[in-house]
Scaffold this motif. Structure first.
Motif, short mmCIF file in Angstrom:
data_model
loop_
_atom_site.label_atom_id
_atom_site.label_comp_id
_atom_site.label_asym_id
_atom_site.label_seq_id
_atom_site.Cartn_x
_atom_site.Cartn_y
_atom_site.Cartn_z
N ARG A 19 -9.95 -0.07 2.88
CA ARG A 19 -10.95 0.18 1.82
C ARG A 19 -11.90 -1.00 1.64
O ARG A 19 -12.95 -0.85 1.01
N GLU A 20 -11.53 -2.15 2.17
CA GLU A 20 -12.34 -3.35 2.01
C GLU A 20 -13.09 -3.65 3.32
O GLU A 20 -12.86 -2.99 4.32
N PRO A 21 -13.99 -4.63 3.32
CA PRO A 21 -14.80 -4.87 4.52
C PRO A 21 -14.00 -5.10 5.79
O PRO A 21 -12.96 -5.75 5.78
N TRP A 22 -14.53 -4.52 6.88
CA TRP A 22 -13.97 -4.70 8.22
C TRP A 22 -14.85 -5.71 8.96
O TRP A 22 -16.08 -5.68 8.84
N THR A 66 -20.04 -7.01 10.11
CA THR A 66 -19.17 -6.61 9.00
C THR A 66 -19.55 -5.21 8.54
O THR A 66 -20.73 -4.92 8.33
N PHE A 67 -18.56 -4.36 8.42
CA PHE A 67 -18.73 -3.00 7.91
C PHE A 67 -18.11 -2.91 6.54
O PHE A 67 -16.92 -3.22 6.37
N THR A 68 -18.90 -2.49 5.56
CA THR A 68 -18.40 -2.34 4.19
C THR A 68 -18.27 -0.87 3.85
O THR A 68 -19.28 -0.15 3.73
N ARG A 121 -22.10 0.68 5.08
CA ARG A 121 -23.22 -0.07 5.63
C ARG A 121 -22.72 -1.33 6.35
O ARG A 121 -21.61 -1.81 6.09
N PHE A 122 -23.61 -1.82 7.22
CA PHE A 122 -23.28 -2.96 8.06
C PHE A 122 -24.16 -4.16 7.72
O PHE A 122 -25.24 -4.03 7.14
N GLU A 123 -23.65 -5.31 8.09
CA GLU A 123 -24.46 -6.53 8.11
C GLU A 123 -23.96 -7.39 9.26
O GLU A 123 -22.83 -7.26 9.72
N GLY A 124 -24.83 -8.27 9.72
CA GLY A 124 -24.46 -9.15 10.81
C GLY A 124 -25.42 -9.07 11.97
O GLY A 124 -26.50 -8.45 11.89
N ASN A 125 -25.03 -9.69 13.07
CA ASN A 125 -25.89 -9.80 14.24
C ASN A 125 -25.15 -9.44 15.52
O ASN A 125 -23.94 -9.64 15.63
N ILE A 126 -25.93 -8.93 16.49
CA ILE A 126 -25.46 -8.73 17.85
C ILE A 126 -26.42 -9.48 18.75
O ILE A 126 -27.64 -9.25 18.70
N THR A 127 -25.91 -10.40 19.55
CA THR A 127 -26.74 -11.21 20.43
C THR A 127 -26.63 -10.68 21.86
O THR A 127 -25.54 -10.55 22.40
N LEU A 128 -27.77 -10.35 22.45
CA LEU A 128 -27.80 -9.81 23.79
C LEU A 128 -27.66 -10.92 24.83
O LEU A 128 -27.83 -12.10 24.52
N ALA A 129 -27.38 -10.52 26.07
CA ALA A 129 -27.14 -11.50 27.12
C ALA A 129 -28.36 -12.39 27.35
O ALA A 129 -28.23 -13.55 27.73
N GLY A 130 -29.56 -11.88 27.13
CA GLY A 130 -30.76 -12.68 27.30
C GLY A 130 -31.06 -13.60 26.14
O GLY A 130 -32.05 -14.35 26.17
N GLY A 131 -30.24 -13.53 25.07
CA GLY A 131 -30.43 -14.40 23.92
C GLY A 131 -31.08 -13.73 22.72
O GLY A 131 -31.11 -14.30 21.63
N GLU A 132 -31.61 -12.52 22.88
CA GLU A 132 -32.23 -11.82 21.75
C GLU A 132 -31.18 -11.47 20.71
O GLU A 132 -30.10 -10.98 21.03
N VAL A 133 -31.50 -11.74 19.43
CA VAL A 133 -30.59 -11.46 18.34
C VAL A 133 -31.03 -10.18 17.63
O VAL A 133 -32.18 -10.07 17.18
N VAL A 134 -30.12 -9.21 17.55
CA VAL A 134 -30.39 -7.94 16.91
C VAL A 134 -29.66 -7.92 15.57
O VAL A 134 -28.43 -7.99 15.53
N SER A 135 -30.40 -7.83 14.48
CA SER A 135 -29.80 -7.74 13.15
C SER A 135 -29.43 -6.29 12.85
O SER A 135 -30.21 -5.38 13.12
N ALA A 160 -26.89 2.12 8.19
CA ALA A 160 -25.93 3.13 7.77
C ALA A 160 -24.99 3.46 8.93
O ALA A 160 -25.39 3.41 10.10
N GLY A 161 -23.74 3.78 8.60
CA GLY A 161 -22.82 4.12 9.66
C GLY A 161 -21.45 4.51 9.17
O GLY A 161 -21.25 4.77 7.97
N MET A 162 -20.52 4.54 10.08
CA MET A 162 -19.15 4.94 9.75
C MET A 162 -18.17 4.17 10.62
O MET A 162 -18.55 3.55 11.62
N GLY A 163 -16.91 4.23 10.22
CA GLY A 163 -15.85 3.63 11.01
C GLY A 163 -14.65 4.55 11.07
O GLY A 163 -14.54 5.50 10.29
N GLU A 164 -13.76 4.27 12.02
CA GLU A 164 -12.52 5.02 12.11
C GLU A 164 -11.36 4.08 12.42
O GLU A 164 -11.49 3.17 13.24
N GLN A 165 -10.25 4.33 11.75
CA GLN A 165 -8.95 3.80 12.15
C GLN A 165 -8.07 5.01 12.38
O GLN A 165 -7.76 5.72 11.42
#
Length: 350
Positions: free
Chosen positions: A280-283, A295-297, A321-335, A340-345
């Motif tokens: 129920r808390e952030p992943w 981070t997924f809240t 909702r999400f927050e955070g960054n994904i950095t690509l192999a070329g160095g570009e940072v994607v925020s 909006a999204g979902m998760g599953e366990q």
């Protein structure tokens, strides 16, 4: 945020036309759809009929315009089927769950994505996914009569998935030497209209995203995995991502982690999920190098449990909702801030 040590560049493998050739699985991660989904043609000491019963199949989709997040699926576990559409309004926390468990013969999951349909019907609910993916079209229609607890539903959607419009993440990955997971995920622009009771919601093509998942897995028992997906098109460019930790062997080589930028797909390294406060808390989803730090809240819960004390199935599928960054192999940072999204366990014994 974690410090980037050395971004990993994971290539795509040369395209294949069949999942199995001469009795052997063609393993890899591909950027084009596979025409022949013949997993069960692999050599095995286990009879084909039994392996077919073990094969879990579904075609699922998610649609978001930033406020609404929809998750639909036609699912067959061979002994049990599921047909669903879950619509969540994140700003208000409203959730509508048109969901039916049915005998498996009441659902049909597409075999390939050219001229095929995934369909399910149950108790006044109808869901159809019409695949003309090589021609650049994926169409969804759903309807459900009003019930005492739910308003009526009507949904029509068209996803635009031509080669210049959308990119594919296609996998054939090993659970064991003789069992595999196939999936084709594709993020695309979508035009859709949803009517819930008297409320009409529009998903405009320039502001909305559809993520498709065509999925067939010879999962071990029990079946378990962690997964999140999110998307946004509010910046004028489609961005989506998929992050999974599952039972696949050699996850640094074989994983289905990726980010979509328009019609480009960038592979990502394996990731780990941590939930210090529980589901129920952030992943937090991260890799060892710091390329993925997300981070997924959870904001709206959606659970399905089966059996005494959840023995047969324990499933948590929150929306948030999400927050955070994904950095690509070329160095570009994607925020991914605000996506909006979902998760599953998921943990399933049957």
């Amino acid at each position: 945020m974690s410090r980037i040590v050395e971004p990993t560049r994971l290539p795509f493998d040369p395209p294949i036309s069949r999942l199995v050739t001469d009795g052997k699985h063609n393993l890899g991660t591909f950027s084009r759809p596979v025409e022949h989904l013949n997993q069960l043609d692999a050599e095995s000491s286990i009879p084909r009929a039994i392996r077919n019963l073990q094969l879990k199949e579904w075609q699922a989709f998610q649609i978001t315009n930033g406020e609404w997040f929809l998750c639909g699926a036609v699912y067959s576990a061979k002994l049990l089927g599921l047909v669903q559409l879950i619509a969540t309004h994140l700003p208000s926390g409203r959730i509508f769950r048109w969901l039916h468990r049915v005998p498996a013969w009441k659902v049909s999951v597409a075999q390939g994505l050219s001229g095929t349909t995934s369909t399910g019907e149950a108790a006044g609910f109808s869901l159809n996914i019409v695949n003309e993916v090589p021609s650049g079209s994926l169409r969804v229609s759903a309807s459900h009569a009003a019930t005492d607890s739910l308003p009526a539903l009507e949904l029509t959607a068209r996803g635009y998935c031509g080669p210049s419009e959308a990119g594919h993440l296609v996998i054939s990955h090993p659970f064991t030497e003789n069992t595999t997971l196939y999936s084709n995920k594709c993020a695309m622009a979508v035009q859709a209209t949803m009517k819930i009771g008297e409320e009409v919601v529009e998903f405009s093509r320039d502001q909305s995203v559809l993520i498709m998942d065509d999925h067939k897995g010879q999962y071990p028992a029990p079946m378990k995995y962690d997964w999140v997906t999110g998307a946004s098109s509010s910046s004028g460019k489609l961005i989506a991502f998929n992050l999974t930790s599952n039972q696949i062997q050699f996850p640094e080589l074989y994983n289905e982690n990726a980010v979509w930028l328009g019609n480009e797909v960038h592979r990502l390294p394996s990731v780990k999920f941590t939930r210090p406060g529980g589901v129920r808390e952030p992943w937090r989803i991260a890799d060892l190098r710091g390329q993925v730090d997300v981070t997924f809240t959870p904001l709206v819960s959606s659970d399905i449990h089966l059996g005494p004390k959840r023995f047969l199935a324990e499933y948590y599928g929150p929306y948030g909702r999400f927050e955070g960054n994904i950095t690509l192999a070329g160095g570009e940072v994607v925020s991914v801030d605000g996506f909006a999204g979902m998760g599953e366990q998921k943990f399933i014994r049957f």
